[in-house]
Design an enzyme around this catalytic site. Structure first.
Site, PDB file in Angstrom:
ATOM      1  N   HIS A  11      51.029  64.225  66.247  1.00 49.27           N
ATOM      2  CA  HIS A  11      52.460  64.053  66.247  1.00 49.27           C
ATOM      3  C   HIS A  11      53.019  63.071  65.384  1.00 49.27           C
ATOM      4  CE1 HIS A  11      52.936  66.395  70.040  1.00 49.27           C
ATOM      5  NE2 HIS A  11      51.543  65.887  70.115  1.00 49.27           N
ATOM      6  N   ARG A  43      56.367  63.039  64.014  1.00 46.16           N
ATOM      7  CA  ARG A  43      57.594  62.549  64.606  1.00 46.16           C
ATOM      8  C   ARG A  43      58.950  62.969  63.598  1.00 46.16           C
ATOM      9  NH1 ARG A  43      56.143  62.940  69.750  1.00 46.16           N
ATOM     10  NH2 ARG A  43      54.923  61.114  70.573  1.00 46.16           N
ATOM     11  N   ASN A  96      57.297  69.577  68.499  1.00 46.19           N
ATOM     12  CA  ASN A  96      58.107  68.900  69.211  1.00 46.19           C
ATOM     13  C   ASN A  96      59.121  67.768  68.282  1.00 46.19           C
ATOM     14  OD1 ASN A  96      55.618  67.577  69.271  1.00 46.19           O
ATOM     15  ND2 ASN A  96      55.900  66.888  71.112  1.00 46.19           N
ATOM     16  N   ASP A 112      53.890  72.754  71.934  1.00 43.57           N
ATOM     17  CA  ASP A 112      53.171  71.575  72.486  1.00 43.57           C
ATOM     18  C   ASP A 112      54.156  70.670  72.787  1.00 43.57           C
ATOM     19  OD1 ASP A 112      50.570  70.145  72.797  1.00 43.57           O
ATOM     20  OD2 ASP A 112      51.750  68.809  71.791  1.00 43.57           O
ATOM     21  N   HIS A 167      49.807  74.336  74.869  1.00 38.93           N
ATOM     22  CA  HIS A 167      49.832  73.312  75.854  1.00 38.93           C
ATOM     23  C   HIS A 167      49.758  73.643  77.229  1.00 38.93           C
ATOM     24  CE1 HIS A 167      51.621  69.263  77.225  1.00 38.93           C
ATOM     25  NE2 HIS A 167      51.917  70.105  78.103  1.00 38.93           N
ATOM     26  N   HIS A 202      44.095  69.697  74.130  1.00 41.59           N
ATOM     27  CA  HIS A 202      43.589  68.570  74.939  1.00 41.59           C
ATOM     28  C   HIS A 202      43.247  69.103  76.504  1.00 41.59           C
ATOM     29  CE1 HIS A 202      47.732  69.436  76.225  1.00 41.59           C
ATOM     30  NE2 HIS A 202      48.412  68.819  75.108  1.00 41.59           N
ATOM     31  N   ASP A 253      45.394  63.905  69.651  1.00 40.55           N
ATOM     32  CA  ASP A 253      46.739  64.072  70.223  1.00 40.55           C
ATOM     33  C   ASP A 253      47.546  62.754  69.865  1.00 40.55           C
ATOM     34  OD1 ASP A 253      49.030  65.012  71.616  1.00 40.55           O
ATOM     35  OD2 ASP A 253      48.045  64.786  73.565  1.00 40.55           O
ATOM     36  N   HIS A 275      54.918  56.212  69.987  1.00 40.80           N
ATOM     37  CA  HIS A 275      56.229  55.778  70.514  1.00 40.80           C
ATOM     38  C   HIS A 275      56.661  54.538  70.080  1.00 40.80           C
ATOM     39  CE1 HIS A 275      56.540  59.446  72.948  1.00 40.80           C
ATOM     40  NE2 HIS A 275      55.270  59.414  73.179  1.00 40.80           N
ATOM     41  N   GLY A 317      52.004  59.225  75.944  1.00 42.00           N
ATOM     42  CA  GLY A 317      51.331  59.178  74.566  1.00 42.00           C
ATOM     43  C   GLY A 317      50.839  58.238  74.035  1.00 42.00           C
TER      44      GLY A 317
END
Length: 404
Positions: free
Chosen positions: A50, A52, A82, A139, A166, A219, A291, A295, A310
Site C-alpha cells: 500500500h 497510499r 484502497n 483489498d 482479501h 495474506h 502487506d 499509517h 496495518g
C-alpha cells in the site's frame, strides 16, 4: 565480480532465464566494509503493498514507498487499490499511473478495483483498466456477495487477469481487532475468529471451479486456510496464495498493548503459525508478501483497540525471513528466493528485467530502528529486534536505486 557471491542468482538465471549480472555495475562500489562475502540476489517482488497515493499521501507516497522497497531489495511491487479515488475506472487509474511514472524508482504495478469504490455493489470497469493493471482486487475489503464475486471472476477470466482476494466475512467480525484467542480473552479484547478468513476462501474455491478464473488469496493467516488451499491445489483448482513475514515468525503470544502489533488479518495462535510454516515448506504457500501498510504516527498510537490496522514491512522482510527461517534451517535460501522472486513473477507475469538485482551483506547484524526507515510509516512489531542481513545496493534496469 571477484569477492561477490552470485551462485544463487546464477542458479535462478539458469532455471528461469533471468539475464546475467553486469559486472561493470560493481566497479564503483566499495565492499571493503562488508562483514562477509557480498551476495547477489535477483530483485525481490512483492505483490501486496500500500503506497497510499493518491488520496492518503500523509501516510506514504509513491516516492517514499518505492525508495523503501529498493532499500529492502525489491525491484517490483504491486500496489493495492484502497486509494482516493479508488482505481475503478480508466480516469481514476490514470491519476495513480501518472504519479508512478513521475516518482517511482522501481517497477510499481497497480491493481484495479473489482468493484466501484470497493463497495461491492457494482463491478468496476475491468475491461477498460485491464491493459494497465496487474490484476483486480478489492483489498482492504472482502467481496461479501457471492454473485458479485462470480461475475467478477467470469469477467476477469475472459480478460486473462487474476482475481486477488482479501478474504474477510464482515458478518463474523463482531467488532474484533485481534485474534479471538488466548491473548484476547486474557486481556479483555474483542477477537476476530478464524472462520472470517477461511469461510470466504472456501466459497471462492467453489467459484474458481465453476468459472475457471485464476485466483490468488491475500495474506492467509489460519491453519484452515492452508488446508483448504492445499486441497484445492491437489484437485487442480487454479489457485495461489501468499502470507506475510509476521505471520510466519509471530503469533498472538507475542502481542503487546501497542498499535504496532495491530494488522489485518491479526496474528493468530501458535498452531496457525506452525501450519503456515508447513505450507511454506511443502509449496502450498506460493509467495511471501509484506502487506506494507503505512499509517501516520498518530493513527498507530491508539493501542490495540483503536489504532489503524496495518504495519510496514518492506525494509525488514528479508532480514526477518533470513534470520528467523533460513539461518535456523527452517527453509533453504533457494526456497526463500522462490517465495520472494520467482513464484510471484511467474504467477503475475512480472518479468525481471536486465540488471535487476540486489546485493546483501548476510553476516552484518543490526537492530531494527524505525527512525532509519525510508518509508513514512514507522509501525513495525520488529522494532528493537536484532536481525542479520543488510542491503548494500539495489539496481533497477542497470541503475543504482539504493546504496547503503
Amino acid at each position: 565480480m571477484s569477492g561477490v557471491r552470485t551462485d544463487i542468482y546464477e542458479k535462478i538465471v539458469k532455471t528461469d532465464f533471468l539475464p546475467p549480472v553486469d559486472s561493470a555495475l560493481f566497479r564503483s562500489v566499495d565492499f571493503s566494509q562488508c562483514s562477509g562475502q557480498p551476495v547477489v540476489f535477483p530483485g525481490f517482488c512483492d505483490v501486496h503493498v500500500h503506497f497510499r497515493e493518491p488520496g492518503f499521501s500523509y501516510k506514504e507516497k509513491i516516492s517514499t514507498g518505492s525508495a523503501a522497497a529498493a532499500r529492502g531489495g525489491y525491484t517490483a511491487v504491486c500496489t493495492m487499490p484502497n486509494l482516493n479515488p479508488v482505481p475503478d475506472s480508466v480516469e481514476h487509474l490514470r491519476l495513480q499511473l501518472d504519479i508512478i511514472e513521475r516518482d517511482a524508482v522501481i517497477d510499481v504495478l497497480p491493481y484495479g478495483a473489482i468493484s466501484v469504490g470497493e463497495r461491492g455493489e457494482q463491478l468496476a470497469d475491468l475491461e477498460g483498466m485491464a491493459a494497465d493493471v496487474v490484476a483486480f482486487s478489492d483489498d482492504g475489503r472482502g467481496v461479501q456477495d457471492e454473485a458479485m464475486m462470480r461475475q467478477a471472476m467470469e469477467r476477469a477470466r475472459k480478460l486473462g487477469k487474476l482475481i486477488v482476494a482479501h478474504c474477510e466475512d464482515n458478518a463474523l467480525l463482531h467488532g474484533g481487532y485481534i485474534h479471538d484467542g488466548s491473548y484476547a480473552r486474557a486481556h479483555g479484547h474483542r477477537g476476530i475468529c478464524s472462520q472470517s478468513e477461511w469461510g470466504p476462501i472456501e466459497r471462492d474455491i467453489a467459484l474458481c471451479r465453476e468459472t475457471g478464473c485464476g485466483y490468488h488469496v491475500c495474506h492467509i493467516s489460519t491453519k484452515e486456510s492452508v488446508a483448504l488451499i492445499r486441497r484445492a491445489k491437489a484437485q487442480g483448482v487454479d489457485i495461489t496464495c501468499e502470507t506475510a513475514p509476521h505471520y510466519l515468525v509471530m503469533d498472538d503470544s507475542d502481542l503487546r498493548e501497542d498499535g504496532r502489533f495491530k494488522m489485518n488479518p491479526p496474528l493468530r495462535d501458535r498452531a496457525d503459525r506452525e501450519a503456515l510454516i508447513e505450507g511454506v515448506r511443502d509449496g502450498t504457500i506460493d509467495m511471501i508478501s509484506t502487506d506494507h501498510a503505512p499509517h501516520s504516527a498518530e493513527e498507530k498510537a491508539r493501542g490495540l483497540e483503536k489504532s489503524a490496522f496495518g504495519i510496514v514491512g518492506l525494509e525488514t522482510a528479508f532480514p526477518v525471513l533470513y534470520a528467523k527461517l533460513v539461518k535456523p534451517g527452517v527453509i533453504t535460501m533457494e526456497r526463500l528466493m522462490e517465495l520472494l522472486v520467482t513464484n510471484a513473477r511467474k504467477r503475475f507475469n512480472i518479468p525481471i528485467k536486465k540488471n535487476d538485482f540486489t546485493v546483501w551483506d548476510l553476516d552484518r547484524e543490526f537492530t531494527v530502528d524505525p527512525g532509519e526507515f525510508l518509508s513514512m510509516g514507522r509501525a513495525t512489531p520488529f522494532e528493537g529486534e536484532k536481525l542479520c542481513g543488510v542491503c548494500l545496493m539495489t539496481v533497477k534496469d542497470g541503475r543504482v536505486v539504493y546504496r547503503a
